[in-house]
Write an enzyme that holds these catalytic residues in place. Structure first.
Site, mmCIF file in Angstrom:
data_model
loop_
_atom_site.group_PDB
_atom_site.id
_atom_site.type_symbol
_atom_site.label_atom_id
_atom_site.label_comp_id
_atom_site.label_asym_id
_atom_site.label_seq_id
_atom_site.Cartn_x
_atom_site.Cartn_y
_atom_site.Cartn_z
ATOM 1 N N HIS A 11 -27.901 78.364 3.243
ATOM 2 C CA HIS A 11 -27.734 79.689 2.641
ATOM 3 C C HIS A 11 -28.095 80.759 3.660
ATOM 4 C CE1 HIS A 11 -32.163 79.782 2.101
ATOM 5 N NE2 HIS A 11 -32.016 78.529 1.739
ATOM 6 N N GLY A 181 -41.252 73.645 0.074
ATOM 7 C CA GLY A 181 -40.206 74.599 -0.270
ATOM 8 C C GLY A 181 -39.416 74.177 -1.485
ATOM 9 N N ALA A 407 -36.622 95.532 3.964
ATOM 10 C CA ALA A 407 -36.248 96.882 4.372
ATOM 11 C C ALA A 407 -37.387 97.459 5.202
ATOM 12 C CB ALA A 407 -35.987 97.745 3.150
ATOM 13 N N THR A 527 -38.923 100.510 -0.483
ATOM 14 C CA THR A 527 -38.266 99.321 -1.007
ATOM 15 C C THR A 527 -36.839 99.296 -0.492
ATOM 16 O OG1 THR A 527 -37.817 98.038 -3.037
ATOM 17 C CG2 THR A 527 -37.549 100.430 -3.173
#
Length: 570
Positions: A11, A181, A407, A527
Site C-alpha cells: 500500500h 503490525g 502535514a 492539521t
C-alpha cells in the site's frame, strides 16, 4: 548513479529519485491519482504501479527513462513465502501468492509503464532492507542502529541492525506469522476502522482508556529477550465486542465505549513495551548513540517517545515517510550505496511538487478567483496572523509538498490553539471522528518553554511531548486528553551550522511569530489540508476545491491570499 525507487506491492504506492546519493524527489501516488493510499492493500492490486509519481520524479529532475542507471523495486519476490509456507504459518489470505507473482513480473510492468526502460536495470531490494535504508541512510548519519517494524515483508515483520559507513549488518529478524503490525491492524479492524489505514485512530482512542488487559494480552504478544518477539492475533471478542464501521464513525469523544478504549489502551501499552525491549536489546549489541526507525509501526508517535525516554539511545530519528511509501526512497538509496555513491541526509520531507508564484497566480486567474498578493512574506504573515487571532481557519499551501502522511506546514489547515472549541471545529471541517486530537506547530526557539519530556527539535510530528501544566489551559485545542501533544518544531532556517535544518520553514515561522505578537502564543493548530477519506491536497486545483467546499476563512496559495468573503462575493 541515477536511481528511481518504486513501492508498489502492499500500500501507499510511491516513487523516489536519488541522483549521486542526493534525494531529489519523492512522492506518493495518491497525491496525483487522488485515491487514498494509492490503491487498496490487497494482492489483486499488487500489479498497479505509481505511474504518475514515477513520471513526475523524472520530469522534476529533467531526466528521461534512458538516463536511469537502475530502478529499485522495494520487494524481493525470491525471498517471499511460498503458498505452502504461508498456509503452514497460518496466513489467511488465499490470494497472497499473487503478490509474489506480480512482483516477479515487475520488470515487465515497469517497462510498459516507462517505455524505453531496459528491464535489466530493475533491481529487487528486500522490503525491510528498503525500510532500513529509508532511515539508516536518509537520516542524520550513515552510521547508527536501525529498527524496522511493520505488518509484513516477504517473510518477516521486523529487522534490527546497524549501518556502518552506509553498509547494513542485520542483527535480528522476526519471521511471520509473528507481527506487531498485523496485530495492531487486526485490532484496528475489530474496532470498526480501516486496516492498513486507520491505525492512528486506535492510538488516539488509547488515550481515553486504561490498559487493564495488558497481562492477558502478554500471552499473545511479548518480547523474547533476544531481539525478537512473539505476536499472534488474540480473540479480540474476549475483551470487547466487534464494532461496525458505522458505529465507529458515529462515536464521539464523550461516548467512546470504555471496553473499546480499554482494549486500545492495552494494545498500545503492549506495543510500547515490546518496542522498548527491542530497542534496548539493539543498543546492547551496538552501543550506538543514534537509533533510526522505519516501517509503519514507527508512525506510532507515542511508542517512539517511550523509546526515546526509556532506552540508552541519545537520539532517535524516524523516517517521516516511515510507512511503505518510504520503501521507494529506501530502495533507491540502498542501490545507490551499494554502487559506491556517498549518501547525503535527506534533510527535509519537502520533496514533492511545487509551483512558482506566477504559476499559482495563473491558477487563480483561470479560476476567476479574486486574490491579493501582499508585498512580502512578512506582510503576508501579518495579514494571516490577524485572521488566526480572530479565530479564523486558514488553508496554507506553500512550497514543495510533504513526503509522508504528516502535514508539515506546506499543505496545512491552521487555526488558533487557545480555544477549546477548535478541536470539534477542525474535526468537523475535516469530517472526522471527534475523539481525534489536533496537533501544534511551535516556534523551535520557544518549544522548550511550552513542552517537555520529548526530543527537541521535533520537525516531523513523530513524537509526543507533555504540555507543561501552566500551558494546558492556554492551548487547550492542541492538548490531548492525556496532557500530551504531537508537536512540530518550526525554525526560520538561520541557525543551522551544517546546512541541514529539518525544522526550517521561514514562511510558517514568520506566521507563528506574528501570531505570538498578537496573542502571546508561540503555537498554532496544524492539521493536514484535506477532508476525511481524501488524500492530502497537493496541487492548486486540490486547494481551490477544498477551499470552495469547506468552511475555511482564508486560502494562502504561495504568496497569494484569497479571502472567503471576496471569493464568494464575486
Amino acid at each position: 548513479m541515477k536511481v528511481l525507487g518504486v513501492n508498489a506491492v502492499f500500500h501507499d504506492s510511491s516513487a523516489a529519485l536519488v541522483v549521486d546519493g542526493v534525494v531529489v524527489a519523492a512522492a506518493e501516488e495518491e497525491r496525483f491519482s487522488r485515491r487514498k493510499h494509492g490503491k487498496r492493500p490487497v494482492p489483486f492490486s499488487a500489479w498497479e504501479l505509481p505511474e504518475l509519481a514515477m513520471r513526475w520524479c523524472l520530469d522534476h529532475a529533467g531526466l528521461t527513462v534512458e538516463d536511469l542507471d537502475a530502478v529499485a523495486y522495494g520487494y524481493d519476490p525470491s525471498m517471499a513465502l511460498s503458498e505452502e509456507e504461508g498456509h503452514e504459518r497460518g496466513l489467511r489470505d488465499p490470494w497472497d501468492h499473487l503478490r509474489t507473482t506480480y512482483a516477479q513480473r515487475a520488470a515487465g510492468f515497469l517497462a510498459t509503464a516507462l517505455p524505453g526502460l531496459d528491464r535489466e536495470k530493475v533491481v529487487f531490494v528486500p522490503h525491510h532492507v528498503a525500510h532500513a535504508a529509508s532511515s539508516g541512510l536518509a537520516g542524520p548519519s550513515t552510521t547508527g542502529s536501525v529498527l524496522v517494524l511493520d505488518g509484513r515483508g516477504e517473510r518477516g515483520s521486523h529487522l534490527s541492525g546497524r549501518y556502518v559507513d552506509g553498509k547494513l549488518e542485520v542483527l535480528a529478524t522476526t519471521e511471520l506469522p509473528h507481527s506487531l503490525g498485523l496485530v495492531y491492524e487486526s485490532l484496528t479492524d475489530h474496532l470498526g476502522f480501516l486496516r492498513s489505514s486507520d491505525e492512528f485512530k486506535v492510538m488516539a482512542m488509547a488515550s481515553y482508556g486504561t490498559p487493564r488487559h495488558l497481562e492477558a494480552l502478554r500471552e499473545h504478544v511479548h518480547a523474547t529477550g533476544d531481539g525478537r518477539f512473539v505476536a499472534t492475533e488474540p480473540d479480540w471478542s474476549r475483551f470487547a465486542p466487534r464494532r461496525t464501521p458505522a458505529e465507529a464513525a458515529a462515536t464521539s469523544a464523550e461516548a467512546l465505549p470504555p471496553e473499546h478504549a480499554d482494549l486500545a489502551a492495552s494494545v498500545q501499552a503492549l506495543t510500547e513495551e515490546v518496542l522498548v525491549d527491542l530497542a534496548t536489546w539493539l543498543h546492547e549489541q551496538t552501543g550506538d548513540a543514534l537509533l533510526t526507525m522505519a516501517g509503519g509501526t514507527a508512525l506510532n508517535c507515542v511508542a517512539n517517545t517511550k523509546i526515546w525516554q526509556r532506552t540508552p539511545f541519545e537520539r532517535v530519528w524516524v523516517q517521516p515517510a516511515a510507512g511503505d511509501s518510504g520503501t521507494a526512497l529506501g530502495a533507491a538509496l540502498q542501490v545507490a550505496a551499494e554502487h559506491g555513491d556517498a549518501i547525503r541526509p535527506m534533510g527535509t520531507a519537502a520533496l514533492g511538487r511545487e509551483w512558482t508564484d506566477e504559476q499559482l497566480a495563473g491558477w487563480l486567474r483561470t479560476a476567476k478567483v479574486p486574490f491579493t498578493t501582499p508585498g512580502s512574506r512578512e506582510a503576508l504573515a501579518e495579514e494571516v496572523a490577524d485572521v488566526l487571532a480572530a479565530d479564523g481557519v486558514v488553508a496554507w499551501f506553500d512550497g514543495r509538498s510533504e513526503f509522508g502522511p504528516r502535514a508539515l506546514g506546506r499543505r496545512s489547515l491552521i487555526a488558533h490553539p487557545g480555544h477549546a472549541h477548535n478541536v470539534e471545529r477542525m474535526n468537523d471541517v475535516k469530517g472526522r471522528e471527534q475523539f481525534r486530537p489536533i496537533a501544534p506547530m511551535v516556534l523551535a526557539e520557544r518549544a522548550t518553554d511550552v513542552f517537555e519530556n520529548g526530543p527537541f527539535p521535533s520537525p516531523y510530528m513523530l513524537f509526543v511531548h507533555d504540555v507543561k501544566a501552566e500551558w494546558r489551559e492556554r492551548i487547550p485545542a492542541v492538548t490531548h486528553v492525556d496532557g500530551t501533544a504531537r508537536i512540530q518544531t518550526v525554525s526560520d532556517g538561520s541557525a543551522s551550522s551544517d546546512g541541514v535544518d529539518e525544522s526550517a520553514n521561514p514562511g510558517v515561522h514568520a506566521l507563528i511569530s506574528a501570531f505570538e505578537r498578537r496573542t502571546g502564543l508561540p503555537v498554532v493548530v496544524n492539521t493536514s489540508l484535506n477532508t476525511a477519506g481524501r488524500p492530502m491536497v497537493d496541487d492548486p486545483r486540490d486547494a481551490l476545491e477544498l477551499f470552495g467546499s469547506a468552511p475555511v476563512d482564508v486560502l494562502v496559495l504561495g504568496p497569494h491570499l484569497v479571502r472567503r468573503q471576496s471569493f464568494f462575493a464575486s
